[in-house]
Design a protein around this motif. Structure first.
Motif, PDB file in Angstrom:
ATOM      1  N   ALA A 132       0.821  -1.209   0.000  1.00  0.00           N
ATOM      2  CA  ALA A 132       0.000   0.000   0.000  1.00  0.00           C
ATOM      3  C   ALA A 132       0.856   1.261   0.000  1.00  0.00           C
ATOM      4  N   ALA A 133       2.091   1.145   0.488  1.00  0.00           N
ATOM      5  CA  ALA A 133       3.001   2.288   0.535  1.00  0.00           C
ATOM      6  C   ALA A 133       3.847   2.404  -0.729  1.00  0.00           C
ATOM      7  N   GLY A 134       3.538   1.595  -1.733  1.00  0.00           N
ATOM      8  CA  GLY A 134       4.241   1.708  -2.999  1.00  0.00           C
ATOM      9  C   GLY A 134       5.382   0.743  -3.190  1.00  0.00           C
ATOM     10  N   PHE A 135       5.569  -0.182  -2.250  1.00  0.00           N
ATOM     11  CA  PHE A 135       6.601  -1.203  -2.410  1.00  0.00           C
ATOM     12  C   PHE A 135       6.057  -2.352  -3.256  1.00  0.00           C
ATOM     13  N   SER A 136       6.972  -3.110  -3.802  1.00  0.00           N
ATOM     14  CA  SER A 136       6.604  -4.318  -4.531  1.00  0.00           C
ATOM     15  C   SER A 136       7.291  -5.486  -3.838  1.00  0.00           C
ATOM     16  N   THR A 137       6.509  -6.359  -3.226  1.00  0.00           N
ATOM     17  CA  THR A 137       7.077  -7.464  -2.459  1.00  0.00           C
ATOM     18  C   THR A 137       6.870  -8.780  -3.195  1.00  0.00           C
ATOM     19  N   HIS A 138       7.923  -9.591  -3.217  1.00  0.00           N
ATOM     20  CA  HIS A 138       7.885 -10.866  -3.929  1.00  0.00           C
ATOM     21  C   HIS A 138       8.552 -11.941  -3.078  1.00  0.00           C
ATOM     22  N   PRO A 139       8.131 -13.196  -3.211  1.00  0.00           N
ATOM     23  CA  PRO A 139       8.775 -14.294  -2.475  1.00  0.00           C
ATOM     24  C   PRO A 139      10.224 -14.457  -2.925  1.00  0.00           C
ATOM     25  N   ALA A 140      11.108 -14.682  -1.976  1.00  0.00           N
ATOM     26  CA  ALA A 140      12.515 -14.940  -2.282  1.00  0.00           C
ATOM     27  C   ALA A 140      12.723 -16.421  -2.530  1.00  0.00           C
ATOM     28  N   VAL A 141      13.649 -16.757  -3.412  1.00  0.00           N
ATOM     29  CA  VAL A 141      13.936 -18.161  -3.724  1.00  0.00           C
ATOM     30  C   VAL A 141      14.478 -18.870  -2.500  1.00  0.00           C
TER      31      VAL A 141
END
Length: 306
Positions: A132-141
């Motif tokens: 919501a704060a503009g970050f893009s979060t993705h699962p790490a390998v």
């Protein structure tokens, strides 16, 4: 008896936290609130009792306190922002922000303990805070490549894996016995023993040197700990006083407030000075307020979220 006493004590603490936002009289605190904003927004977004107590207004979560960020004076916001990002009043080079808003997350649950719904709740909280704060979060390998590592499970499990943080304070925290245990009505895979209480810890010891943040928590503490931890992991510090922030553990917010989003907006502005000292940072914040309309932007965000 000890369990009953602790439950009463925790209930009292919760009541105190809620009363901090439930008995606020903005008109009596000119150093915190802006009289013109109070007058302009009264009856529009905010409701006040006859004695001037703030009684209602926009909320960032259904059962959360009123988010009165819009009523704060600009000077108070500027001061609290600098205190938050600098972590202490005398620190000249402690400001941290990630090189980009692309963050990788790795969740390491206790084997056989954490359920799928708990993993889902973590991802939902990520969306409500960092995304919501503009970050893009993705699962790490894998954990070695993750920016934020979340260790979730029983007190026993957290004590076993806390060494991964390389944080002496975290190790010391989990070396103490849990303050309360009870027989779970659900099978978490912890031999029937589930710790409920302050079994959560945010470790920033490796953030600056290795670019990793560790969050350790018991599933029962997720709703209370994760919102503020995610925002602090992004670069804000713990806050105090009357600042309506999810990083202020006395205020009872379970979702980021408008001022939280504003703080992250300022911190992640491309030209924000990371190493030039407090005076230059204060000057940047003042310029930011002159060039951007906090009230208009925050009202727009309020309209979208309510």
């Amino acid at each position: 008896m000890r369990s009953v006493f602790l439950s009463i004590f925790l209930g009292f603490i919760a009541a105190v936290a809620w009363s901090d936002t439930g008995q606020i009289k903005p008109g009596s605190m000119p150093a915190v609130f802006d009289a013109n904003k109070i007058k302009g927004l009264s009856g529009d977004l905010f409701t006040f009792d006859v004695d001037g107590t703030l009684s209602d207004g926009p909320r960032q979560s259904k059962d959360g306190p009123v988010d009165y960020s819009l009523l704060l004076s600009d000077d108070y916001i500027k001061k609290e922002f600098l205190t938050s990002v600098m972590e202490c009043s005398s620190c000249e080079n402690s400001v941290f922000k990630w090189p980009s808003k692309e963050l990788t997350i790795r969740i390491l649950p206790e084997p056989g303990g954490t359920k799928i719904r708990e993993i889902w709740k973590i991802t939902q909280q990520l969306r409500k805070t960092l995304d919501a704060a503009g970050f893009s979060t993705h699962p790490a390998v894998n954990a070695k490549e993750a920016d934020v590592i979340i260790l979730i499970g029983s007190h026993k499990y957290l004590k076993e894996v806390v060494g991964f943080t390389n944080d002496p304070c975290a190790v010391e925290y989990y070396s103490s016995p849990p303050s309360e245990q009870y027989q779970s009505t659900e099978n978490w895979g912890f031999n029937g023993q589930v710790y409920t209480g302050e079994s959560c810890f945010l470790s920033l010891a490796q953030r600056r040197t290795k670019g990793q943040v560790f969050i350790l928590l018991h599933p029962g503490d997720m709703d209370r700990c994760l919102p503020g931890y995610f925002v602090r992991a992004a670069g804000l510090g713990a806050t105090h006083g009357y600042l309506p922030s999810v990083t202020n553990d006395k205020m009872g917010y379970s979702s980021p407030t408008l001022v939280d989003f504003l703080f992250l907006d300022i911190l992640y502005s491309p030209d924000f000075p990371l190493t030039e000292g407090r005076a230059n940072r204060a000057g940047f914040v003042s310029t930011y307020f002159e060039s951007e309309s906090f009230e208009v932007r925050m009202r727009d965000r309020t309209a979208r979220q309510n």
